[in-house]
Motif scaffolding. Structure first.
Motif, PDB file in Angstrom:
ATOM      1  N   TYR A  65       1.115  -0.959  -0.310  1.00 31.61           N
ATOM      2  CA  TYR A  65      -0.308   0.210   0.150  1.00 31.61           C
ATOM      3  C   TYR A  65       0.468   0.882   0.141  1.00 31.61           C
ATOM      4  CZ  TYR A  65      -4.216  -2.639   0.503  1.00 31.61           C
ATOM      5  OH  TYR A  65      -5.888  -2.988   0.932  1.00 31.61           O
ATOM      6  N   ASP A  66       2.154   0.828   0.368  1.00 34.97           N
ATOM      7  CA  ASP A  66       2.577   2.434   0.577  1.00 34.97           C
ATOM      8  C   ASP A  66       3.892   2.204  -1.014  1.00 34.97           C
ATOM      9  OD1 ASP A  66       4.486   0.265   1.067  1.00 34.97           O
ATOM     10  OD2 ASP A  66       6.155   1.474   2.407  1.00 34.97           O
ATOM     11  N   GLU A  67       3.443   1.701  -1.568  1.00 37.28           N
ATOM     12  CA  GLU A  67       3.755   2.044  -2.951  1.00 37.28           C
ATOM     13  C   GLU A  67       2.940   2.450  -4.175  1.00 37.28           C
ATOM     14  OE1 GLU A  67       7.367  -1.033  -3.145  1.00 37.28           O
ATOM     15  OE2 GLU A  67       5.300  -2.052  -2.956  1.00 37.28           O
ATOM     16  N   ILE A  68       2.241   2.366  -3.935  1.00 37.73           N
ATOM     17  CA  ILE A  68       0.744   3.052  -4.796  1.00 37.73           C
ATOM     18  C   ILE A  68       0.373   4.319  -3.842  1.00 37.73           C
ATOM     19  CG2 ILE A  68      -2.033   2.581  -4.689  1.00 37.73           C
ATOM     20  CD1 ILE A  68      -1.796  -0.058  -4.133  1.00 37.73           C
ATOM     21  N   LYS A  69       0.559   4.323  -5.963  1.00 37.78           N
ATOM     22  CA  LYS A  69       0.330   6.407  -6.543  1.00 37.78           C
ATOM     23  C   LYS A  69      -0.599   6.367  -7.558  1.00 37.78           C
ATOM     24  CE  LYS A  69       5.934   6.495  -6.557  1.00 37.78           C
ATOM     25  NZ  LYS A  69       6.848   6.954  -7.112  1.00 37.78           N
ATOM     26  N   ALA A  70      -0.337   7.126  -8.199  1.00 37.22           N
ATOM     27  CA  ALA A  70      -2.081   8.038  -9.220  1.00 37.22           C
ATOM     28  C   ALA A  70      -2.444   7.020 -10.037  1.00 37.22           C
ATOM     29  CB  ALA A  70      -2.555   9.465  -8.636  1.00 37.22           C
ATOM     30  N   SER A  71      -1.161   7.146  -9.907  1.00 37.92           N
ATOM     31  CA  SER A  71      -0.313   7.340 -12.018  1.00 37.92           C
ATOM     32  C   SER A  71      -0.610   5.279 -12.102  1.00 37.92           C
ATOM     33  CB  SER A  71       1.061   7.316 -12.156  1.00 37.92           C
ATOM     34  OG  SER A  71       2.065   7.268 -11.618  1.00 37.92           O
ATOM     35  N   ASN A  72       0.229   3.990 -10.582  1.00 38.86           N
ATOM     36  CA  ASN A  72       0.100   2.913 -10.738  1.00 38.86           C
ATOM     37  C   ASN A  72      -0.917   1.918 -10.711  1.00 38.86           C
ATOM     38  OD1 ASN A  72       0.244   2.672  -8.372  1.00 38.86           O
ATOM     39  ND2 ASN A  72       2.322   2.567  -8.536  1.00 38.86           N
ATOM     40  N   LEU A  73      -2.351   3.269 -10.184  1.00 39.53           N
ATOM     41  CA  LEU A  73      -3.523   2.757  -9.935  1.00 39.53           C
ATOM     42  C   LEU A  73      -3.929   1.664 -11.093  1.00 39.53           C
ATOM     43  CD1 LEU A  73      -5.005   4.912  -7.486  1.00 39.53           C
ATOM     44  CD2 LEU A  73      -4.632   2.649  -6.842  1.00 39.53           C
ATOM     45  N   VAL A  74      -4.742   0.712 -10.915  1.00 39.04           N
ATOM     46  CA  VAL A  74      -4.893   0.147 -12.628  1.00 39.04           C
ATOM     47  C   VAL A  74      -6.679   0.347 -12.310  1.00 39.04           C
ATOM     48  CG1 VAL A  74      -5.629  -2.060 -14.026  1.00 39.04           C
ATOM     49  CG2 VAL A  74      -3.641  -1.398 -11.765  1.00 39.04           C
ATOM     50  N   LYS A  75      -6.823   0.743 -13.538  1.00 37.95           N
ATOM     51  CA  LYS A  75      -8.611   0.700 -14.426  1.00 37.95           C
ATOM     52  C   LYS A  75      -9.407  -1.056 -15.138  1.00 37.95           C
ATOM     53  CE  LYS A  75     -10.199   3.725 -17.752  1.00 37.95           C
ATOM     54  NZ  LYS A  75     -10.396   4.509 -17.929  1.00 37.95           N
ATOM     55  N   VAL A  76     -10.491  -1.146 -14.508  1.00 35.88           N
ATOM     56  CA  VAL A  76     -10.566  -2.106 -14.755  1.00 35.88           C
ATOM     57  C   VAL A  76     -12.481  -1.668 -14.994  1.00 35.88           C
ATOM     58  CG1 VAL A  76      -9.089  -3.356 -14.081  1.00 35.88           C
ATOM     59  CG2 VAL A  76     -11.512  -2.939 -12.471  1.00 35.88           C
ATOM     60  N   ASP A  77     -12.999  -2.991 -15.787  1.00 38.82           N
ATOM     61  CA  ASP A  77     -14.076  -2.453 -15.786  1.00 38.82           C
ATOM     62  C   ASP A  77     -14.488  -4.234 -15.446  1.00 38.82           C
ATOM     63  OD1 ASP A  77     -13.821  -5.720 -17.511  1.00 38.82           O
ATOM     64  OD2 ASP A  77     -14.075  -4.200 -19.910  1.00 38.82           O
ATOM     65  N   LEU A  78     -16.056  -4.470 -15.675  1.00 41.17           N
ATOM     66  CA  LEU A  78     -16.942  -5.149 -14.674  1.00 41.17           C
ATOM     67  C   LEU A  78     -16.775  -6.389 -14.303  1.00 41.17           C
ATOM     68  CD1 LEU A  78     -20.099  -3.770 -14.472  1.00 41.17           C
ATOM     69  CD2 LEU A  78     -18.218  -3.080 -13.071  1.00 41.17           C
ATOM     70  N   ASP A  79     -15.527  -6.762 -16.462  1.00 38.78           N
ATOM     71  CA  ASP A  79     -15.311  -7.953 -16.861  1.00 38.78           C
ATOM     72  C   ASP A  79     -13.712  -8.458 -16.463  1.00 38.78           C
ATOM     73  OD1 ASP A  79     -17.848  -8.904 -18.397  1.00 38.78           O
ATOM     74  OD2 ASP A  79     -17.274  -7.386 -19.819  1.00 38.78           O
ATOM     75  N   GLN A  81     -11.216  -6.570 -17.186  1.00 35.27           N
ATOM     76  CA  GLN A  81     -10.484  -6.144 -18.077  1.00 35.27           C
ATOM     77  C   GLN A  81      -9.934  -5.181 -17.842  1.00 35.27           C
ATOM     78  OE1 GLN A  81     -12.522  -5.763 -22.259  1.00 35.27           O
ATOM     79  NE2 GLN A  81     -10.640  -5.181 -22.720  1.00 35.27           N
ATOM     80  N   ILE A  82      -8.655  -4.598 -18.000  1.00 33.00           N
ATOM     81  CA  ILE A  82      -6.736  -3.634 -17.366  1.00 33.00           C
ATOM     82  C   ILE A  82      -7.621  -2.823 -19.003  1.00 33.00           C
ATOM     83  CG2 ILE A  82      -5.001  -2.819 -17.289  1.00 33.00           C
ATOM     84  CD1 ILE A  82      -4.573  -5.460 -15.521  1.00 33.00           C
ATOM     85  N   LEU A  83      -7.714  -1.438 -18.429  1.00 30.98           N
ATOM     86  CA  LEU A  83      -8.436   0.037 -19.486  1.00 30.98           C
ATOM     87  C   LEU A  83      -7.073   0.576 -19.442  1.00 30.98           C
ATOM     88  CD1 LEU A  83     -12.396  -0.031 -18.745  1.00 30.98           C
ATOM     89  CD2 LEU A  83     -10.650  -1.306 -20.469  1.00 30.98           C
ATOM     90  N   SER A  84      -6.476   0.757 -18.685  1.00 28.82           N
ATOM     91  CA  SER A  84      -5.039   1.160 -18.097  1.00 28.82           C
ATOM     92  C   SER A  84      -3.672   0.651 -18.266  1.00 28.82           C
ATOM     93  CB  SER A  84      -5.277   1.940 -16.635  1.00 28.82           C
ATOM     94  OG  SER A  84      -4.921   1.687 -16.016  1.00 28.82           O
ATOM     95  N   PRO A  85      -3.029   2.114 -18.284  1.00 29.41           N
ATOM     96  CA  PRO A  85      -1.037   1.083 -19.081  1.00 29.41           C
ATOM     97  C   PRO A  85      -0.670   0.312 -17.873  1.00 29.41           C
ATOM     98  CG  PRO A  85      -1.423   3.412 -19.962  1.00 29.41           C
ATOM     99  CD  PRO A  85      -2.806   2.939 -19.426  1.00 29.41           C
ATOM    100  N   SER A  86      -0.580  -0.465 -16.700  1.00 28.79           N
ATOM    101  CA  SER A  86      -0.160  -1.446 -16.072  1.00 28.79           C
ATOM    102  C   SER A  86       0.795  -2.608 -16.209  1.00 28.79           C
ATOM    103  CB  SER A  86      -1.198  -1.620 -15.521  1.00 28.79           C
ATOM    104  OG  SER A  86      -0.585  -2.550 -14.056  1.00 28.79           O
ATOM    105  N   ASP A  87       1.888  -2.615 -15.394  1.00 25.79           N
ATOM    106  CA  ASP A  87       3.051  -3.845 -15.308  1.00 25.79           C
ATOM    107  C   ASP A  87       2.417  -4.644 -14.452  1.00 25.79           C
ATOM    108  OD1 ASP A  87       4.542  -1.808 -16.844  1.00 25.79           O
ATOM    109  OD2 ASP A  87       5.699  -0.577 -14.836  1.00 25.79           O
ATOM    110  N   TYR A  88       1.338  -4.413 -14.078  1.00 22.92           N
ATOM    111  CA  TYR A  88       1.237  -5.457 -12.814  1.00 22.92           C
ATOM    112  C   TYR A  88      -0.184  -5.461 -13.307  1.00 22.92           C
ATOM    113  CZ  TYR A  88       4.977  -3.544  -9.636  1.00 22.92           C
ATOM    114  OH  TYR A  88       6.083  -3.287  -9.361  1.00 22.92           O
ATOM    115  N   PRO A  89      -0.472  -7.072 -12.962  1.00 21.32           N
ATOM    116  CA  PRO A  89      -2.274  -7.765 -13.192  1.00 21.32           C
ATOM    117  C   PRO A  89      -3.531  -6.712 -11.451  1.00 21.32           C
ATOM    118  CG  PRO A  89      -0.671  -9.435 -12.373  1.00 21.32           C
ATOM    119  CD  PRO A  89      -0.029  -7.608 -12.284  1.00 21.32           C
ATOM    120  N   ILE A  90      -4.405  -8.146 -11.555  1.00 22.35           N
ATOM    121  CA  ILE A  90      -4.954  -7.414 -10.542  1.00 22.35           C
ATOM    122  C   ILE A  90      -5.550  -8.133 -10.072  1.00 22.35           C
ATOM    123  CG2 ILE A  90      -6.768  -5.247 -11.845  1.00 22.35           C
ATOM    124  CD1 ILE A  90      -8.301  -7.257 -12.071  1.00 22.35           C
TER     125      ILE A  90
END
Length: 257
Positions: A65-79, A81-90
């Motif tokens: 949690y102390d590594e989380i930044k605005a830019s590395n949060l992941v945007k997803v849809d209800l299925d 599917q990752i909708l934003s650039p991300s180096d990480y899965p969910i």
């Protein structure tokens, strides 16, 4: 003031409204870290992205949690599917619970789930939350329960979870932990804080010798109506969360990146 988005830091692919949501959510993850409401890289706070689509932001699976930044949060849809650039899965377990609530509860703009020691301890007790302290007295009629079905990675559990929750803001996942959803980040936060605090006091009370004093349901109902932290007239939690974000800001403002 705190959690003010830095437009210079906003990526080109992110709209201003989404960036503001990201900054405040990242700040809230840092608040959870500050309070010790963390479980390694697990558990989640999700927030709907402003706009007509039911997209939401979730923490990247692999970061504390102390590594989380605005830019590395992941945007997803209800299925999922990752909708934003991300180096990480969910985390699939987080997605199943949170997507079910975001999809079916129109005013569930924020969902929070924790495995705090006190919350999980009370979730393991057959009797659940006891209305015997100042904090639980402010949660009259607000808490529901969902029976444990194992790790929540199966979509088939979603309708049962929603049925268990009903129209309640707070859910004790038996043998598992605590969950809150609110109309905003701050609303969900003060709901969860009150429940977790009630669990902390209950754990200490249960460890002492003597008879616990029950509180009359009429008093808990009145206390819930009088609870300032839930009241729109007193900020509906915004002032509480803002104070904690200011503390985060003084320690490490990198959440805004």
């Amino acid at each position: 003031m705190s959690a003010i988005p830095d437009e210079a830091a906003r990526p080109h692919w992110c709209e201003p409204q989404e960036w503001a949501a990201r900054v405040k959510l990242a700040a809230t993850y840092r608040v959870f870290h500050l309070m010790g409401w963390t479980e390694l890289i697990f558990n989640h706070i999700t927030l709907r992205v402003p706009g007509p689509e039911k997209h939401f932001l979730i923490n990247p699976f692999g970061l504390a949690y102390d590594e989380i930044k605005a830019s590395n949060l992941v945007k997803v849809d209800l299925d999922g599917q990752i909708l934003s650039p991300s180096d990480y899965p969910i985390n699939p377990a987080g997605f199943v619970i949170h997507s079910a609530i975001h999809a079916h509860m129109e005013d569930a703009h924020c969902v929070m789930h924790t495995h705090t020691t006190a919350g999980l301890a009370v979730a393991c007790m057959e009797s659940g939350l006891a209305y015997t302290n100042f904090y639980s007295a402010q949660l009259h009629g607000m808490v529901a329960y969902h029976d444990f079905e194992g790790i929540t990675v199966h979509d088939e559990e979603k309708p049962r979870l929603l049925k268990s929750m009903g129209d309640h803001r707070l859910l004790i996942l038996r043998n598992h932990g605590l969950l809150a959803h609110g109309t905003s980040l701050a609303h969900a936060f003060v709901l969860l804080w009150t429940l977790n605090r009630a669990c902390e006091i209950q754990c200490v009370t249960d460890s002492m010798r003597g008879q616990t004093i029950p509180i009359d349901p009429a008093i808990t109902a009145r206390s819930t109506r009088d609870a300032l932290q839930f009241s729109p007239a007193h900020g509906a939690g915004e002032n509480v969360l803002a104070a904690l974000i200011r503390r985060v800001e003084r320690i490490d403002p990198s959440y805004k990146e």
